[in-house]
Structure formats: structure tokens, C-alpha cells
Design a protein around this motif. Structure first.
Motif, PDB file in Angstrom:
ATOM      1  N   LEU B 106      18.690  -3.942   9.480  1.00  0.00           N
ATOM      2  CA  LEU B 106      18.985  -3.715   8.059  1.00  0.00           C
ATOM      3  C   LEU B 106      19.873  -2.488   7.859  1.00  0.00           C
ATOM      4  O   LEU B 106      19.918  -1.917   6.772  1.00  0.00           O
ATOM      5  CB  LEU B 106      17.684  -3.568   7.261  1.00  0.00           C
ATOM      6  N   GLY B 107      20.531  -2.062   8.925  1.00  0.00           N
ATOM      7  CA  GLY B 107      21.414  -0.907   8.859  1.00  0.00           C
ATOM      8  C   GLY B 107      20.692   0.415   8.707  1.00  0.00           C
ATOM      9  O   GLY B 107      21.326   1.439   8.455  1.00  0.00           O
ATOM     10  N   VAL B 108      19.378   0.408   8.879  1.00  0.00           N
ATOM     11  CA  VAL B 108      18.575   1.588   8.570  1.00  0.00           C
ATOM     12  C   VAL B 108      17.812   2.129   9.770  1.00  0.00           C
ATOM     13  O   VAL B 108      17.697   3.333   9.950  1.00  0.00           O
ATOM     14  CB  VAL B 108      17.585   1.275   7.424  1.00  0.00           C
ATOM     15  N   VAL B 109      17.278   1.281  10.603  1.00  0.00           N
ATOM     16  CA  VAL B 109      16.470   1.733  11.748  1.00  0.00           C
ATOM     17  C   VAL B 109      16.906   1.011  13.007  1.00  0.00           C
ATOM     18  O   VAL B 109      17.669   0.049  12.974  1.00  0.00           O
ATOM     19  CB  VAL B 109      14.963   1.503  11.517  1.00  0.00           C
ATOM     20  N   GLY B 110      16.416   1.491  14.119  1.00  0.00           N
ATOM     21  CA  GLY B 110      16.709   0.911  15.417  1.00  0.00           C
ATOM     22  C   GLY B 110      16.173   1.882  16.439  1.00  0.00           C
ATOM     23  O   GLY B 110      15.026   2.328  16.351  1.00  0.00           O
ATOM     24  N   SER B 111      17.023   2.249  17.403  1.00  0.00           N
ATOM     25  CA  SER B 111      16.613   3.248  18.379  1.00  0.00           C
ATOM     26  C   SER B 111      16.891   4.629  17.800  1.00  0.00           C
ATOM     27  O   SER B 111      17.963   4.878  17.262  1.00  0.00           O
ATOM     28  CB  SER B 111      17.382   3.053  19.683  1.00  0.00           C
ATOM     29  N   PHE B 112      15.926   5.522  17.907  1.00  0.00           N
ATOM     30  CA  PHE B 112      16.102   6.899  17.433  1.00  0.00           C
ATOM     31  C   PHE B 112      16.539   7.719  18.650  1.00  0.00           C
ATOM     32  O   PHE B 112      15.714   8.151  19.447  1.00  0.00           O
ATOM     33  CB  PHE B 112      14.807   7.422  16.837  1.00  0.00           C
TER      34      PHE B 112
END
Lengths: 109, 125
Positions: B106-112
Motif C-alpha cells: 500500500l506504499g506505506v510499509v514493507g521492510s524497515f
């Protein structure tokens, strides 16, 4: 109550290979990538594995990840004393519309 | 080199407000989603909120919805977390983190992929 279930603790001996499991459901691990983080208390968390099985540059190949269905696992081979840390799995959850972490596994060598 | 520097933490009374800032450098800030994660004393990591690179998409955990607001100023390379109506259970170290470029959700989270040093927020009377 966490959405992703990890064993609270695990241990191993130097040189050994161990795995840490992470169990979820169809709304999180079953539909999205799983991530793994290493957190040594008192320091900032560190990304170990992304998109199920990929390692960022700088992460030793002793760390590997896998995913099958609604579960994933982190494997650490050639255990070293500085692998002692808390390990967290994480994934996006469609039902919660939130990024969720597992409860964490405290790993001792 | 990517650097994330949090500031604004401290002691606040229940019901009070605080604004955390996270100044970023070493990467193209406007191209990266950013997120806040916290760790309460003796507890595990908890995701708080995330924002897309252009600020157009925002998601937050149910535990903070209606009280915490994430925002960003791409001209200042800074992401913020406005925390209102603070409760004792909000006491935690708050980390800002950069979201990696691969397969964001969603363009907001993923790998930090990069984390700040953390900022302690204590809510107590």
C-alpha cells in the motif's frame, strides 16, 4: 495477544544450526511477505530478512528465511555468541490493516 | 550513509501531548515511506503508524487511532508523530524507521531497513 505466534525463547550452542518459527494466518503471512528483525536490547532493531527469504547487504549468509503457507521460519547456522538477541517476525495483516510483529523470541547461545 | 535522528521524547502527564520528530539524511526522503515502531518496557516491538513518501497514504494501529497522527515535511526531510491524549500504556521507546524500496505494501510499509536510535516517552503523573 499477538497475531503472529513465535516461541518465547530458544537456545543453541556455538556452531549449531537452529530455527525460529512464526505462525500466522491467511490474512497476514498467507497473503504477504514475512520479515525478520534482530534486536539486541539497548540498540536499534536490525532488518535480517525481507520478502520471505532475502538478506539485506551486510547480513551474513548464516541467516536464512523461508515461508510456507501461513508460517515462516528463520534459520541461523554456525551459531555465534553475538547472535544472542531478540528475534521478531512481522507481516502486514489485511484484516487489521496493520503491520504486525510476532511476540518475539529471546535467543541465547 | 542513512541517518535517522529522533527527538522530542520526555516525561508527560496522562492526557498530555507530545510531538516526536525524526530527521532523515543520506537518502532521497520523498521517495521513501516512513514508519514509527515502539517498544514498551519489557514488551516486544509494536508498529504504530506509517506514511507513504508523498504523505498521501497513512495507516495506524488501532491502539493509537484517533490519538496519534503521523505526518511528514519533505522539504525538511522530517517525519513527525503527534501524540495526544497520552496514556500510561503509551510509555515506550519510539523508533522511526525507513521503509525499504522492495515490494512495499500500500506504499506505506514493507521492510524497515534503517532505524533511528529511539526516543523515550514516559507517561506518568
Amino acid at each position: 495477544q499477538t497475531v503472529l505466534t513465535q516461541p518465547p525463547s530458544a537456545s543453541g550452542t556455538p556452531g549449531q544450526r537452529v530455527t525460529i518459527s512464526c505462525s500466522g494466518s491467511g490474512s497476514n503471512i498467507g497473503s504477504h511477505p514475512i520479515y525478520w528483525y534482530q534486536h539486541v536490547p539497548g540498540t536499534s532493531p536490525k532488518l535480517l530478512i525481507y520478502n520471505n527469504d532475502l538478506r539485506p547487504s551486510g547480513v551474513p549468509d548464516r541467516f536464512s528465511g523461508s515461508k510456507s503457507g501461513t508460517s515462516g521460519s528463520l534459520a541461523i547456522s554456525g551459531l555465534q555468541s553475538d547472535d544472542e538477541a531478540d528475534y521478531y517476525c512481522a507481516a502486514w495483516d489485511d484484516s487489521l490493516e496493520a503491520y504486525v510483529f510476532g511476540g518475539g523470541t529471546t535467543f541465547t547461545v | 550513509e542513512v541517518q535517522l535522528l529522533e527527538s522530542g521524547g520526555g516525561l508527560v502527564q496522562p492526557g498530555g501531548s507530545l510531538r516526536l520528530s525524526c530527521a532523515a539524511s543520506g537518502f532521497t526522503f520523498s521517495n521513501s515511506a516512513m514508519t514509527w515502531v515502539r517498544q514498551a518496557p519489557g514488551k516486544g516491538l509494536e508498529w504504530v503508524s506509517g506514511i507513504s513518501g508523498n504523505g498521501g497514504s497513512i495507516y495506524a494501529a488501532d491502539s493509537v487511532k484517533g490519538r496519534f497522527t503521523i505526518s511528514r515535511d519533505n522539504s525538511k526531510n522530517t517525519v513527525y508523530l503527534q501524540m495526544n491524549n497520552l496514556r500510561a500504556e503509551d510509555t515506550a521507546v519510539y523508533y522511526c524507521a525507513k521503509v525499504g524500496p522492495f515490494l512495499t505494501i500500500l506504499g506505506v510499509v514493507g521492510s524497515f531497513d534503517h532505524w533511528g536510535q529511539g526516543s523515550l516517552v514516559s507517561v506518568s503523573s
